[in-house]
Design a protein around this motif. Structure first.
Motif, mmCIF file in Angstrom:
data_model
loop_
_atom_site.group_PDB
_atom_site.id
_atom_site.type_symbol
_atom_site.label_atom_id
_atom_site.label_comp_id
_atom_site.label_asym_id
_atom_site.label_seq_id
_atom_site.Cartn_x
_atom_site.Cartn_y
_atom_site.Cartn_z
ATOM 1 N N ILE A 25 6.484 0.157 -6.855
ATOM 2 C CA ILE A 25 6.085 -0.168 -8.228
ATOM 3 C C ILE A 25 7.311 -0.259 -9.135
ATOM 4 O O ILE A 25 7.426 -1.156 -9.976
ATOM 5 N N GLU B 85 0.145 -0.857 -5.934
ATOM 6 C CA GLU B 85 1.066 -1.501 -4.998
ATOM 7 C C GLU B 85 0.439 -2.741 -4.371
ATOM 8 O O GLU B 85 1.078 -3.800 -4.265
ATOM 9 N N ALA C 236 4.956 4.256 -2.574
ATOM 10 C CA ALA C 236 4.248 3.388 -3.521
ATOM 11 C C ALA C 236 4.939 3.379 -4.877
ATOM 12 O O ALA C 236 5.079 2.325 -5.516
#
Length: 726
Positions: free
Chosen positions: A441, A374, A437
């Motif tokens: 992504i 991230e 996260a």
């Protein structure tokens, strides 16, 4: 000699009891200081007693150690009694005692001398008393001359140890005392004093890290052969975490608070090459806290950490840490990471192919890679383009290969998106960090890949990164209970609010993907725990049920657990309709929950949120039991127990019928039912938040959140299953 020891013990005991009672001893401050000093110094240092101690032998040494322990402990007690809130007379008495000890008798020299004693108890007590007095002296110096003054004897001892000492008692005492001083100052948010302390030790700390954590081009000293290397290294890691936590309030220009990021490559090497497993684990957890920006969260005040300012090099350091981790992953660093079997009371069991792995290590590795990915995406030099898209999912594929290699149970998972809930089910805060996260992504990959929504969703499922699936598995893990989501929203212990808002924005834009995910999650293999089983005991004396992961494989266990008992190892249950873990709601939600209960029949939301897992288990079982009893009570309840038929395998007919019914009931839900339950949960959550906001009981302004949830409800109107038209 025994008489002398007895007299000192009596006087020290008298002073100790008086201090605990909040009163002054009958002796003067100078007399108490003299007895304490003689006890700290030890009888071997007193003139005329060397020969007596030699003749007395072990008994004299044992009595001397006890006297030293009591005296050193009393130093810390006297120091702590000088704080505010104590009787004025007692404070003056303790201040006079400390003045005699540290100014007239130079007790600090004797205390730091005990850092290197072979007796670990004395060494630790001395370090504790030193750190207590150092903080007291710093605060006192500010009150008197407006300038923080560091104890020169203590500073010189620590600097010398950091530069020249090898792993051992002396270096351990210095590391522990400095760490404790930093923690105390950080908890009290003394910015000026903390910066002065860090600056005083800056050169020596950098030299210490160069020895234990050399950079790639340097070659440090190999201390791993020393007996105490592991203990000393863990104390160094504690100090590095305290320094990293102090970066939020320290002044700019200091490198010490940045040492974790500067030496991140060496820490990764330690994780893969250290001979001690506990050292690997501590180093990995330090990097995990650093990448999550949660250094010091276990002992520092959350208000202090959140209110502090980041130093000017913070973004650069975080990007360097992320890049170092991802470079190591690309170089097959994961293949060298060791994961042992999970520990339990009584030690560790070596993995035999079916033993549960160390989930703490697996979670730490996963979060380290997810958050590093991230951060890598957020780096200023990364631009949105097709070329950068494959690399992002490549890191996740490496992580998934590592997880499968470490756990035979994860190897059998069919739907990779379930791994977040499977792995992080025991830790709410880590699970939300991982979900957030993963969502970030996914959104980056969606922007860069150029694929349409359907193709992108399929690719995300292959990489275990579909946000719709993650959210649905989360809802399943809490039994679609909106009150638990309310606790998540109110609590400051997780990043659920940030994750939830970001996900709702995406859900509003991809409703079709959400409905498709409901079908995909339902058709995938039933969500199971890391041990591939879920055991819970039914009411009364019924045998425990063992769920093995398949809809048609519910077996009766011969082991009968006490009613209401859930084995800790099996609390990660992720079966649809059964809660994930016991969840303790935050204190902040009590008032709101109590207000909600006025409008809802039955137990209040507050009562449910205090132990929602147990509540949902109980209600789920009761509902199922009523359903079964109403559908075929004639075939079960009317049959006399004296005429119960038994099969050759030992199962009675009622028990067999119960087994068959439970197998049918625990089969995966259809996609439409899953969608309906998800929509109901979100609708109930919106209604509760709206009610709390109306009564001004919600801890923050949820207007933006409510607008997003309203948009989601509007999207649901186009769904084949619409619960909001009622």
């Amino acid at each position: 000699m025994a008489g002398l020891h007895g007299e000192r013990f009596d006087r020290l005991t008298h002073a100790y009891r008086c201090f605990l009672a909040g009163s002054c001893p009958s002796q003067s401050a100078a007399e108490v200081a003299g007895v304490v000093f003689s006890g700290v110094r030890g009888p071997a240092e007193l003139p005329g007693h060397d020969s007596a101690c030699a003749r007395a032998g072990a008994r004299c040494r044992e009595g001397s150690a006890e006297l030293t322990c009591v005296s050193v402990t009393l130093v810390g007690i006297v120091t702590s009694l000088t704080s505010e809130g104590q009787p004025a007379e007692l404070v003056r008495y303790c201040r006079d005692t400390l003045a005699v000890l540290f100014q007239d008798l130079d007790l600090m020299t004797q205390l730091v001398h005990h850092f290197q004693t072979e007796d670990q108890i004395i060494s630790h007590l001395a370090a504790k008393s030193v750190s207590t007095y150092v903080v007291h002296h710093l605060l006192e110096s500010i009150c008197t001359n407006f300038q923080a003054t560091v104890s020169p004897v203590w500073q010189q001892k620590c600097v010398q140890a950091f530069h020249s000492s090898s792993p051992g008692q002396e270096l351990d005492g210095c590391l522990w005392s400095l760490t404790d001083v930093l923690k105390r100052l950080l908890q009290a948010a003394h910015q000026e004093i903390l910066g002065k302390i860090v600056a005083a030790f800056e050169p020596s700390l950098r030299a210490l890290c160069s020895k234990f954590l050399p950079e790639e081009k340097q070659r440090g000293m190999d201390f791993t052969s020393c007996d105490r290397w592991g203990t000393t290294f863990c104390l160094l890691l504690d100090l590095l975490e305290a320094l990293a936590a102090s970066s939020v309030i320290c002044g700019a220009g200091l490198k010490s608070p940045r040492l974790v990021h500067i030496h991140s490559s060496a820490l990764l090497t330690t994780i893969s090459c250290s001979p001690e497993y506990f050292v690997k684990k501590r180093a990995l957890l330090l990097l995990k806290r650093a990448v999550l920006q949660k250094a010091g969260e276990d002992w520092a005040s959350g208000e202090v950490l959140s209110a502090g300012r980041r130093h000017e090099h913070f973004s650069t350091d975080m990007n360097k840490l992320a890049q170092t981790v991802l470079t190591a992953v690309a170089a097959d660093w994961l293949q060298s990471v060791q994961v042992e079997s999970a520990s339990f009371f009584g030690g560790n069991k070596h993995s035999d192919g079916g033993q549960k792995p160390d989930c703490v290590m697996l979670r730490a590795v996963s979060l380290l890679i997810l958050k590093s990915t991230e951060l890598h995406i957020q780096a200023p030099g990364i631009t949105a383009g097709v070329d950068s898209a494959p690399d992002v999912y490549g890191y996740l594929q490496s992580l998934w290969g590592f997880l499968r290699q470490c756990s035979v149970h994860l190897m059998e998972v069919k739907h990779l998106c379930s791994w977040v809930s499977l792995l992080f089910g025991e830790q709410d805060d880590d699970m939300m960090e991982a979900a957030k996260a993963s969502l970030f992504i996914f959104l980056h990959h969606r922007l860069c890949s150029g694929l349409d929504d359907i193709a992108e969703s399929e690719a995300a499922c292959v990489s275990g990164c579909n946000p719709h699936c993650h959210f649905l598995f989360l809802l399943q893990s809490v039994s679609f209970d909106h009150s638990i989501l309310l606790d998540f929203l109110i609590s400051s212990e997780t990043c659920f609010l940030e994750y939830f808002v970001r996900y709702l924005k995406y859900l509003k834009a991809d409703w079709q993907g959400f409905t498709a995910a409901c079908e995909r999650v339902t058709k995938s293999r039933c969500h199971v725990s890391l041990q591939e089983s879920f055991t819970f005991s039914c009411a009364g004396d019924m045998p425990a049920l063992t769920y093995t992961g398949e809809p048609d494989q519910v077996e009766f266990s011969s082991c009968v657990q006490p009613s209401g008992f859930i084995p800790p190892a099996d609390r990660i249950s992720l079966v649809a309709g059964l809660p994930l873990v016991e969840y303790d709601s935050s204190d902040e939600s009590d008032a709101g929950s109590m207000e909600i209960s006025e409008d809802e029949p039955g137990p209040s939301v507050c009562e449910k949120s205090k132990c929602p897992a147990f509540y949902v288990k109980q209600k789920t079982f009761e509902a199922r039991q009523k359903q079964h009893e109403s559908s075929d009570s004639a075939g079960l309840l009317s049959e006399p127990t004296s005429t119960v038929k038994r099969r050759p395998d030992g199962l009675s007919l009622p028990m067999l019928q119960s087994k068959q019914r439970l197998c049918t009931h625990m089969a995966p839900l259809s996609g439409q039912v899953t969608l309906a339950r998800a929509l109901t949960c979100l609708s109930e959550l919106r209604q509760v938040v709206t009610r709390l906001q109306t009564k001004k009981l919600f801890p923050y302004n949820p207007s933006s959140l409510l607008k997003l949830m309203a948009h989601v409800e509007n999207c649901s109107q186009q769904s084949p299953v619409s619960l909001f038209n009622k």
